[in-house]
Design a protein around this motif. Structure first.
Motif, PDB file in Angstrom:
ATOM      1  N   LEU A  84       0.844  -1.186   0.000  1.00  8.10           N
ATOM      2  CA  LEU A  84       0.000   0.000   0.000  1.00  8.10           C
ATOM      3  C   LEU A  84       0.883   1.241   0.000  1.00  8.10           C
ATOM      4  N   GLY A  85       0.572   2.181  -0.893  1.00  6.23           N
ATOM      5  CA  GLY A  85       1.440   3.339  -1.088  1.00  6.23           C
ATOM      6  C   GLY A  85       1.831   4.056   0.182  1.00  6.23           C
ATOM      7  N   LYS A  86       0.842   4.330   1.026  1.00  3.31           N
ATOM      8  CA  LYS A  86       1.100   5.094   2.247  1.00  3.31           C
ATOM      9  C   LYS A  86       1.957   4.301   3.229  1.00  3.31           C
ATOM     10  N   VAL A  87       1.923   2.965   3.122  1.00  5.37           N
ATOM     11  CA  VAL A  87       2.736   2.107   3.977  1.00  5.37           C
ATOM     12  C   VAL A  87       4.153   2.013   3.431  1.00  5.37           C
ATOM     13  N   ALA A  88       4.262   1.679   2.147  1.00  5.42           N
ATOM     14  CA  ALA A  88       5.570   1.473   1.532  1.00  5.42           C
ATOM     15  C   ALA A  88       6.449   2.716   1.590  1.00  5.42           C
ATOM     16  N   ILE A  89       5.812   3.899   1.497  1.00  7.86           N
ATOM     17  CA  ILE A  89       6.586   5.141   1.478  1.00  7.86           C
ATOM     18  C   ILE A  89       7.298   5.409   2.805  1.00  7.86           C
TER      19      ILE A  89
END
Length: 315
Positions: A84-89
């Motif tokens: 998930l974008g917000k997690v991976a970032i």
């Protein structure tokens, strides 16, 4: 449904000792919103040694805890993906990591943990990124809109040691904030009692009140810019919303503070594009819980804060 349908009785062991009761319950009652857990504590449904406690109580070895049954409707199952974008970032925001701790430059707009309408926070995201980790817990907290240095323990022993440093005021925290108007040079410290009030919808509001808890913050003028002042804030105590309420009390509220701010001041800053609270945990100094080394971590401002300052300086 999320169901914990039986009364639980727990005796705290040495490994569990030293953590706040609310943090202990967050881990114990997985899936239960934070607001619901705070309600259980406030109503006295959670008992320690047959007595009522507050959310700040730190459990001790041998404490006997009664946890009531909890049943809540669950709208949908939320499985946090490491992709998930917000997690991976978040991996881009890690300042330091070893086998005992992790230091993060938390982005604004991300809660430190899930609950109260937030599907997940920093700690849940880190657990998704590190499924092999047996232990990941917050050492301290930052507000949703506050960015900056956040410390996470990767071992229970490290958490206990760092909590001890916090209680002994050996961890030095520095924040930077943009406040309304010209901060008076003579206001170097604010010491007022703060009382936390929780509304019916679960929102926490903090007020200066003689019935509250002692709080102390040192302030230092960093730069005077237009009709605002950039200040460094050094909290000695760690009360909820402390710096934000102290700035309001001094009649110099922080920019874009949706609870304690000044809407007219915020309007003056519209041209800068600022859309978040201008409060950033810029520095953290502590002793490594295992090596004994003194560590200092500095977190840079995000682009939105940098652009705001650049435009204000042109004014």
């Amino acid at each position: 449904m999320i169901i914990h349908n039986q009364v639980q009785f727990v005796t705290i062991n040495n490994d569990q000792a030293g953590q706040r009761i609310d943090n202990f319950l967050f881990t114990r009652l997985k899936g239960i919103p934070k607001s619901r857990i705070y309600r259980l504590i406030r109503k006295g449904e959670v008992r320690i040694n047959n007595g009522r406690i507050n959310p700040e109580y730190k459990v001790q070895a041998g404490d006997f805890i009664r946890i009531p049954p909890v049943r809540l409707a669950k709208k949908q199952k939320n499985v946090i993906s490491a992709k998930l974008g917000k997690v991976a970032i978040l991996t881009d925001y890690i300042l330091y990591e070893d086998q005992y701790l992790l230091v993060l430059n938390k982005p604004s707009g991300m809660a430190v943990h899930g609950g109260s309408g937030v599907n997940f926070g920093v700690i849940e995201a880190l657990r998704a990124l590190h499924p092999e980790a047996h232990f990941l817990e917050l050492v301290h907290r930052l507000d949703l809109e506050t960015s900056g240095v956040l410390l996470i323990a990767k071992k229970r022993s490290a958490l206990r040691a760092l909590h001890q440093q916090l209680s002994q005021k050996k961890i030095q925290k520095q924040y930077v904030a943009l406040v309304k108007g010209q901060w008076p040079s003579h206001i170097k410290v604010i010491q007022v009692p703060l009382l936390k009030v929780i509304s019916q919808n679960g929102e926490r509001i903090v007020k200066v009140n003689s019935n509250g808890k002692y709080s102390e913050t040192y302030f230092q003028i960093k730069e005077r810019i237009s009709n605002a002042t950039l200040v460094n804030a050094f909290p000695i105590t760690g009360r909820t919303h402390q710096i934000r309420v102290h700035a309001q009390y001094a009649k110099h509220p922080i920019a874009y503070d949706n609870r304690y701010g000044d809407p007219n001041f915020d309007k003056e800053l519209t041209f800068t594009g600022l859309k978040r609270l201008f409060l950033h945990a810029s520095s953290l100094i502590f002793i490594h819980p295992v090596t004994g080394e003194k560590l200092t971590f500095n977190a840079p401002l995000d682009q939105q804060l940098k652009i705001c300052l650049a435009l204000l300086r042109k004014e």
